[in-house]
Motif scaffolding. Structure first.
Motif: not given
Length: 505
Positions: A89-95, A184-189
């Motif tokens: 969740g944190v990684v998706a938020l930062l991305s 762009g692919w970070v949050a889906p991944a």
């Protein structure tokens, strides 16, 4: 400004001059600042002590209980899954928000200057690293304290330090990807990893044994700390080097999103926060005829299906919502505590209800399409509850059936679905925060007096609908009378939710 003009127009010079100008106009003394730092450290120490004592007491209570049947997953694995969920969740938020961005003031005053952008953004990089460090401590500390064996102080320190260094390395990698416009692919991944991390242990813990997975090798403390140090240093150096390549337009766009998200979080406006962090809706890969649509209510159902199917993350939310209660029920220690399993059920089914409430939230934000239909407002809301009822009937039935390992549990879960479907629609149509009335003073600032009612609108009736399932967990069985009561209670709550979805109260 009496320094060298060349130095003043460097990134470091601009940041230094801004700090000096801010300090000359500030009314905060070093004594006040020291008191604030001491207060923050004291608060952090108290929080750590409280959490440590709570986890220690919970560990002792779980160890004292007899081992429950059908529990196969070790507690360490479930703790790691929870940590992975928060990390994703944190990684998706930062991305989505950067990680580097320029606030409106920064974009207006700093970016047009003929100064090196690398130096201008170095302070922002430090702030993002600070956020990563705090998130790493928040994630790693509960995992260490939740271990079945009480950890020693060196183990706690080294584990938290390793997590902090890994978070710094992740920030550096995200900045490098942002400079190349590849985030762009970070949050889906991250969403896919979170889904797999929850679903796979839940499935394996139910149909097989986790003993086939090889145990982690013993790693020495110097190696555990040395590798993350190298990764963090290399990633941060690379991030600092490429930060000057970030486009001003991209920084300004991310900064606006950060500003909106920060203001929404401080004012507890979860609806606006969801809009700022909303997942994109992908266009359809093929044309759909929707030949079965002949009535207006069928058009509402078709539109809801289209909105839901074009957001892949919503499918991941359904999978997580289904598997999360199963994961808790199959974990050694947690499975023997009905209250903890009930908490996992509420959290998991809330996630599924939020996913299926996406069409209602979009309809509330853009009501023009609904008003064009030859239907009354009440009829539109009733039609909008069809997709959540069907989806949550499957989610709740599968989840509860696997938790209790019986058809009667699956029936009890399906009986709870109308309450959660009504909660999804009611939550989607909840009103905006009313700032015209009185406000309350809070540590985050002024908030409307009715903010609490708005936040729990929808979720409250969903939790009430889960009461029969909680009773079944406490009893350890599902009597026929309880099944009938659950269905009637759930239908009543679902009807109340749908009929009052558009009311402001």
């Amino acid at each position: 400004m009496n320094a060298d003009p060349a130095a003043e127009l460097s990134g470091a010079g601009v940041r230094r001059f801004t700090r000096q100008a801010t300090a000359t106009r500030a009314d905060t003394s070093w004594l006040t600042l020291g008191g604030d730092v001491l207060s923050a450290l004291t608060t952090a120490g108290v929080v750590v002590a409280v959490f440590g004592g709570a986890f220690s007491a919970l560990r002792e209570r779980i160890a004292a209980r007899p081992e429950a049947a059908a529990t196969d997953l070790p507690g360490e694995l479930t703790a790691l899954v929870a940590a992975l969920l928060v990390t994703a969740g944190v990684v998706a938020l930062l991305s989505r928000l950067g990680p580097l961005s320029a606030t409106p003031a920064t974009a207006a005053w700093w970016l047009p200057l003929p100064a090196d952008r690398r130096g201008l953004l170095r302070g922002e990089l430090r702030r993002v690293c600070g956020v990563g460090l705090v998130a790493a401590v928040v994630v790693a500390l509960p995992v260490v304290l939740a271990a079945p064996a009480a950890p020693t102080l060196p183990e706690v320190v080294v584990t938290v330090l390793a997590a902090a260094l890994v978070s710094l390395a992740a920030v550096g990698v995200l900045v490098v990807l942002q400079a190349r416009e590849l985030t762009g692919w970070v949050a889906p991944a991250a969403g896919a990893v979170a889904t797999v991390a929850v679903v796979v242990p839940a499935v394996v813990g139910t149909v097989g044994s986790w003993t086939w997975v090889p145990t982690a090798p013993d790693i020495s403390l110097p190696l555990l700390g040395g590798v993350p140090v190298l990764l963090a240093v290399a990633a941060l150096l690379a991030a600092d080097r490429v930060s000057g390549r970030l486009r001003a337009g991209a920084l300004r766009e991310r900064g606006t999103a950060v500003f909106v998200a920060s203001a929404s979080a401080l004012s507890l406006d979860t609806r606006e926060l969801g809009r700022a962090l909303g997942t994109p809706v992908h266009p359809p890969r093929r044309t759909r005829s929707w030949s079965w649509v002949r009535e207006p209510w069928q058009a509402v159902v078709a539109g809801d299906l289209a909105v839901f199917s074009r957001s892949p993350w919503r499918w991941g939310q359904l999978a997580i919502g289904t598997a999360l209660p199963v994961l808790a029920a199959r974990t050694d220690g947690l499975g023997g505590v009905p209250a903890l399993v009930a908490v996992a059920v509420v959290i998991g089914w809330s996630v599924a209800a939020v996913a299926l409430g996406e069409p209602a939230r979009r309809a509330h934000g853009a009501p023009a399409a609904d008003r064009a239909l030859p239907m009354g407002a009440k009829d539109v809301v009733r039609a909008r509850a069809i997709v959540p009822v069907v989806g949550l009937a499957v989610v709740c039935a599968v989840s509860a059936g696997v938790v209790g390992l019986g058809w009667e549990w699956a029936a009890l879960g399906a009986a709870t679905a109308p309450a959660w479907a009504g909660a999804a629609v009611r939550g989607g149509y909840r009103p905006e925060l009313d700032w015209s009335g009185p406000v309350l003073s809070s540590p985050m600032g002024a908030v409307p007096t009715g903010v609490g009612v708005t936040l729990v609108r929808g979720l409250d009736l969903g939790v009430l609908g889960t009461v029969p399932l909680v009773i079944g967990l406490l009893l350890g069985e599902v009597p026929d009378l309880l099944l009938g009561i659950a269905l009637g209670w759930s239908l009543l709550l679902g009807l109340i939710s749908v009929e009052t979805a558009q009311k402001k109260g």
